[in-house]
Structures are given as structure tokens and as C-alpha cells.
Design a protein around this motif. Structure first.
Motif, PDB file in Angstrom:
ATOM      1  N   HIS B 171     101.609 -14.003 106.304  1.00  0.00           N
ATOM      2  CA  HIS B 171     102.433 -13.105 105.486  1.00  0.00           C
ATOM      3  C   HIS B 171     103.819 -13.075 106.079  1.00  0.00           C
ATOM      4  CE1 HIS B 171      98.655 -11.766 103.852  1.00  0.00           C
ATOM      5  NE2 HIS B 171      98.244 -11.441 105.046  1.00  0.00           N
ATOM      6  N   GLU B 172     104.752 -12.527 105.325  1.00  0.00           N
ATOM      7  CA  GLU B 172     106.120 -12.467 105.846  1.00  0.00           C
ATOM      8  C   GLU B 172     106.218 -11.675 107.130  1.00  0.00           C
ATOM      9  OE1 GLU B 172     108.759 -13.072 101.958  1.00  0.00           O
ATOM     10  OE2 GLU B 172     108.787 -11.076 102.865  1.00  0.00           O
ATOM     11  N   ALA B 173     105.540 -10.557 107.168  1.00  0.00           N
ATOM     12  CA  ALA B 173     105.557  -9.761 108.398  1.00  0.00           C
ATOM     13  C   ALA B 173     104.413 -10.236 109.265  1.00  0.00           C
ATOM     14  CB  ALA B 173     105.411  -8.286 108.066  1.00  0.00           C
ATOM     15  N   GLY B 174     104.639 -11.345 109.956  1.00  0.00           N
ATOM     16  CA  GLY B 174     103.573 -11.962 110.737  1.00  0.00           C
ATOM     17  C   GLY B 174     103.066 -11.088 111.853  1.00  0.00           C
ATOM     18  N   GLY B 175     101.812 -11.238 112.171  1.00  0.00           N
ATOM     19  CA  GLY B 175     101.255 -10.466 113.266  1.00  0.00           C
ATOM     20  C   GLY B 175     101.303 -11.218 114.568  1.00  0.00           C
ATOM     21  N   ASP B 176     101.456 -12.576 114.516  1.00  0.00           N
ATOM     22  CA  ASP B 176     101.553 -13.342 115.745  1.00  0.00           C
ATOM     23  C   ASP B 176     103.000 -13.371 116.200  1.00  0.00           C
ATOM     24  OD1 ASP B 176      99.024 -15.983 115.337  1.00  0.00           O
ATOM     25  OD2 ASP B 176      98.886 -13.807 115.613  1.00  0.00           O
ATOM     26  N   ASP B 194      99.245 -11.556 119.744  1.00  0.00           N
ATOM     27  CA  ASP B 194      98.631 -11.437 118.424  1.00  0.00           C
ATOM     28  C   ASP B 194      98.467  -9.946 118.162  1.00  0.00           C
ATOM     29  OD1 ASP B 194      95.667 -13.001 116.953  1.00  0.00           O
ATOM     30  OD2 ASP B 194      97.062 -11.498 116.176  1.00  0.00           O
ATOM     31  N   VAL B 195      99.081  -9.466 117.106  1.00  0.00           N
ATOM     32  CA  VAL B 195      98.980  -8.052 116.783  1.00  0.00           C
ATOM     33  C   VAL B 195      97.863  -7.858 115.781  1.00  0.00           C
ATOM     34  CG1 VAL B 195     100.199  -6.033 115.887  1.00  0.00           C
ATOM     35  CG2 VAL B 195     101.452  -7.834 117.060  1.00  0.00           C
ATOM     36  N   SER B 196      97.009  -6.895 116.030  1.00  0.00           N
ATOM     37  CA  SER B 196      95.952  -6.639 115.048  1.00  0.00           C
ATOM     38  C   SER B 196      96.617  -5.936 113.878  1.00  0.00           C
ATOM     39  CB  SER B 196      94.882  -5.729 115.664  1.00  0.00           C
ATOM     40  OG  SER B 196      95.438  -4.463 115.928  1.00  0.00           O
ATOM     41  N   GLY B 197      96.497  -6.472 112.700  1.00  0.00           N
ATOM     42  CA  GLY B 197      97.135  -5.824 111.555  1.00  0.00           C
ATOM     43  C   GLY B 197      98.296  -6.661 111.040  1.00  0.00           C
ATOM     44  N   HIS B 198      98.566  -6.598 109.757  1.00  0.00           N
ATOM     45  CA  HIS B 198      99.597  -7.427 109.133  1.00  0.00           C
ATOM     46  C   HIS B 198     100.409  -6.601 108.182  1.00  0.00           C
ATOM     47  CE1 HIS B 198      98.630 -11.651 110.001  1.00  0.00           C
ATOM     48  NE2 HIS B 198      97.432 -11.197 110.196  1.00  0.00           N
TER      49      HIS B 198
END
Lengths: 105, 373
Positions: B171-176, B194-198
Motif C-alpha cells: 500500500h502507499e503507506a508501507g509498513g516496512d 516491519d511495522v504491524s499494521g498498514h
């Protein structure tokens, strides 16, 4: 009129004080002149301006006599009265000359 | 640290004797002094010189002190400069008006030198303290802003770090997220998270993490300490339930030492030159949840030509297949070995291609970071 004491009173060295006295003599000469003409023209607004300036510089250096005289003239002139103004100018001029001789002496 | 320069005081007064007296007093104290004998000159000098304090006479013919004050307060550049006005002893109205316009204090004429100096000193102290607080906060916010505008360091941005990277977000707001940064002349940091959540929240988080890396990965902190400090801030700022996994590789090319810390993230792959790849298994708590965290670290002596890879689980996991990265590791190691002669600037993309056989549809963000010592 003791310049050494006056200098000390405002926290300056004597030579610094003397420099200021020279400047004072210059500016108050012109103030006194302007004051004289303003009184002759009965222009109280001009009187206020000239005497306010005299008052300020005299007060700053500790010439309290001139300060007091000027203050009274200003107070009166603000109330549109030029009572005693001419005499005041004469008195201030006298003191002015004293300052000149002390400065030169 | 800013270079030391004199504090500048602007005096605006129509009386030459006043000016000279104040100027003499202030210069003796060590201040630089600029003077103006009327309002317009005063305003102009204020903008040109940006004084640290202004002494302003109220009673001036023409534009009086109040007008000057209004002018200064209207101008954003000078609006916060402290103004002390000079007024006759009995002018109560003037004093009130002056304060209303924003002056910080007044000094009565005729001047009393110690009083002038004391008030000037006091208001300079107050003003400098406030400005320094503001400068501090602005600096911190700027970090964040800079982080947002140039979030992902490219190999061209930092060629001395000798890395290649592949980054693709679902997605545009990447979580990685990854960052490569220079800690000192021969020391570089490589970080992948790596962020949990997108959602929108994650882009703020990645900007914050980039700023935190800059602040906490410095020569005075060990990689474990840096990770711990980053965790402590994240615990405060992350929304409930959001956490990060991350790995941080600190490479000291001077000492030939690679130090790796891992926070619940897939292991770093280390490939010695001419040797076999291995995973660097280092235990550590995920970031942003626990107040007390524990990080192990592994120090590896490295040589020029050795390589290591950081990545996110998007590279190896196939959730649809239910294959987790632990089981995919052998495949990853084999792929790295296969590509050991590929120049480093192609290693990231080639590794990805190898693992996806060029055709897999991404089900997650993917970061691959390849570094050559």
C-alpha cells in the motif's frame, strides 16, 4: 559641580563622562536656542519639545538643577502656560556657562 | 554549538545624550550596540540587525515609541525580540500602554545605570532561555520533517555505505521500512523494520523511527543501547497493539567488525567472501510493546568482500502457503550463495528475483538490503 563625583554617580570613568558633557553642551546649546525662539513665538508645543529634550539630557548626566528648572517649564507648558519660562531660560543659561568653564578647567 | 557572538542591543532614542550614555554603559558590559535616533530608523535597523533586545524611548517627535513597538510586533521576524521602553517617571499611562503593546519592562528616565544593566541582563536571560527551548523543539521537529521528505536512503545518496536495496510496498503507506546511515567516517548503520499494521499511522511511525535512529545511533551508544533507547521511545508513542520487528547491523569498516542486534525480526544473512551463507540468529524483543527489553548481539569479524543481507518477511514468507520465514531460510541461504558473484549493486534485486522466480504476486511489503563490506 564636581565632575569626578558626577561621573562616579552614574558609573562612568571621568573621561567617558567628559565626552558626554561635551555632547550635552552641544545638544543643549541648540535646545536652549530653540527654547528661546519658541517662547518668543509663544509656541507652547515647541517649548515642550525643546525643554523635554533639555530635561532628559541634564537628568541623565546628573545636572539636577537644570533638570528641575526644565521640568517645571515643561509642566507649565503642557498646561499651555509659559509663566516663568523666560526666567527659566536665563537660569539654565547661567548654569550652562558654569558647566562650560568646569569642563574647560 | 553555535559560534559565540556578542549580544546586540538596539537603542532607539531621539536624545543624543541618552543614546551615548546608554551606549557607553552597555558597551562596557560587553554588549554590541546599535543606535537609532528616530522611529523609522529604529524599525529598519531592527529588521536588518535582529537585535537580542531593544531599548525604546517612548517620547520621540514624529513616530513615537508606541508606533515603533506596534511596527516591530507586527513583523514576524522581530516580534519576539524583547523590548524595554524608556519613559518619564510619572507617566503611568505610558507604562500601561507599553505593556499592552507587548513590552517586557520599562526603565524610567533619568537612568540609573545599575538598574538599566540589571534589567537588560534579566530580560536577555529570559529571552535566550525561551529561544533555546524553541530552537530545541524546532530542531527535533525538523528531524521529523526531513525524515518524511527523504525517507528512504538510496545507494546513490550514500555510496560509501556500499549497499543495494529493493523496496516495494503493498500500500502507499508501507509498513516496512529501512534506513542506511553514516554514524562516523568508517561506521555505518543498516536498519530494516516491519511495522504491524498498514495505515496512515505507520507513515508517521516510520518517520519517527528514522528520526530516532539519527538521534540514538551515535558513536557513544552500543547497538544494543541504541535499540533499547529506540524501544523506550516507541513504547511511549506507538498506538496500542502496534509494534515493530527490526534488525540493526552496525558495520565498523575501521575495526572490521559487524555488530548485529535483532528485535524479533527475520535473521540477517551473513555471507563471507568465498564461503557459505549463514543466518545470524540473535534473540531480542519486538519494539514498542515492552517497557523492559532484552537484546542480545553478535559481533562478527568481517573482511572486505564479505556480504550481509537484511530483509523483511515479505521476501520469504508466503502467507497463502502458510510458509513462515523459519522454514524458508534454507531457500534464502541457497539463493544468496547462488548470487555470490553478482556485483553488490545488483544483489538486492537479483535476490528477490531468485526467490520469486520472477513471478510471485506480492502479498506483503518487501525490503531487501544487500551490503558489501
Amino acid at each position: 559641580m564636581n565632575f569626578t563625583e558626577m561621573a562616579e554617580a552614574i558609573g562612568l570613568a571621568e573621561d567617558e563622562f567628559l565626552e558626554l558633557v561635551d555632547l550635552f553642551l552641544e545638544t543643549s546649546a541648540s535646545d536652549l536656542g530653540a527654547l528661546r525662539s519658541a517662547i518668543d513665538e509663544q509656541d507652547t508645543r515647541q517649548v515642550v519639545e525643546a525643554v523635554h529634550s533639555l530635561k532628559g539630557s541634564a537628568g541623565n548626566l546628573g545636572f539636577s538643577q537644570i533638570y528641575e528648572i526644565a521640568r517645571k517649564v515643561e509642566e507649565n507648558a503642557r498646561r499651555d502656560s509659559l509663566e516663568g519660562a523666560s526666567e527659566a531660560v536665563e537660569a539654565m543659561r547661567k548654569i550652562y556657562n558654569e558647566i562650560v568653564s568646569t569642563a574647560r578647567g | 554549538m553555535q559560534p559565540k557572538k556578542d549580544l546586540v542591543i538596539l537603542i532607539v532614542d531621539d536624545s543624543p545624550v541618552s543614546i551615548k550614555l546608554l551606549e557607553t554603559m552597555l558597551r562596557k558590559e560587553g554588549y554590541a550596540v546599535v543606535t537609532a535616533k528616530d522611529g523609522p530608523t529604529g524599525k529598519r535597523l531592527a529588521m536588518e540587525v535582529m537585535p537580542d533586545l531593544v531599548l525604546l524611548d517612548i517620547m520621540m517627535p514624529g513616530e513615537d515609541g508606541f508606533e515603533v513597538m506596534k511596527g516591530l510586533k507586527k513583523n514576524a521576524r522581530c516580534a519576539t525580540v524583547p523590548i524595554i521602553f524608556l519613559t518619564g517617571r510619572d507617566d503611568m499611562e505610558a507604562k500601561l500602554a507599553g505593556f499592552e503593546l507587548g513590552a517586557v519592562d520599562y526603565i524610567t528616565k533619568p537612568f540609573h545605570a545599575p538598574e538599566v544593566l540589571a534589567r537588560v541582563r534579566l530580560h536577555l536571560k529570559l529571552s535566550l532561555a525561551t529561544n533555546s527551548l524553541i530552537a530545541d523543539q524546532a530542531y527535533r521537529l525538523k528531524q521529523l520533517e526531513q525524515a518524511q521528505t527523504s525517507m528512504l536512503t538510496t545507494p546513490d545518496d550514500l555510496p560509501a555505505a556500499r549497499f543495494s536495496v529493493h523496496y516495494s510496498a503493498l500500500h502507499e503507506a508501507g509498513g516496512d521500512f529501512y534506513d542506511v546511515f553514516q554514524i562516523s567516517e568508517d561506521v555505518f548503520g543498516y536498519f530494516v523494520a516491519d511495522v504491524s499494521g498498514h495505515d496512515i499511522a505507520t507513515s508517521f511511525i516510520t518517520a519517527a523511527v528514522k528520526a530516532l535512529l539519527k538521534q540514538n545511533c551515535t558513536p557513544i551508544y552500543s547497538p544494543v543501547e541504541s535499540m533499547r533507547m529506540i524501544n523506550d521511545v516507541l513504547v511511549e508513542i506507538l498506538p496500542d497493539g502496534i509494534y515493530l520487528t527490526a534488525c540493526y547491523a552496525n558495520l565498523n569498516r575501521n575495526k572490521n567488525l559487524l555488530s548485529i542486534v535483532n528485535a524479533g525480526h527475520p535473521p540477517v544473512v551473513y555471507q563471507p567472501k568465498g564461503g557459505e551463507s549463514r543466518s545470524v540468529d540473535v534473540a531480542g524483543d519486538v519494539l514498542g510493546i515492552f517497557n523492559e527489553v532484552c537484546y542480545a548481539h553478535e559481533n562478527i569479524e568481517v573482511d572486505t568482500g564479505d556480504r550481509f543481507f537484511l530483509y523483511t518477511d515479505g521476501l520469504v514468507e508466503r502467507p497463502a502457503d502458510r510458509r513462515l520465514w523459519a522454514t524458508c531460510l534454507p531457500e534464502l541461504l541457497a539463493a544468496c550463495d547462488k548470487l555470490k558473484d553478482v556485483p553488490v549493486h545488483e544483489s538486492a534485486s537479483k535476490l528477490l528475483k531468485e526467490l520469486t522466480n520472477g513471478g510471485r504476486v506480492p502479498e506483503d511489503d518487501i525490503v531487501v538490503l544487500g551490503v558489501e563490506v
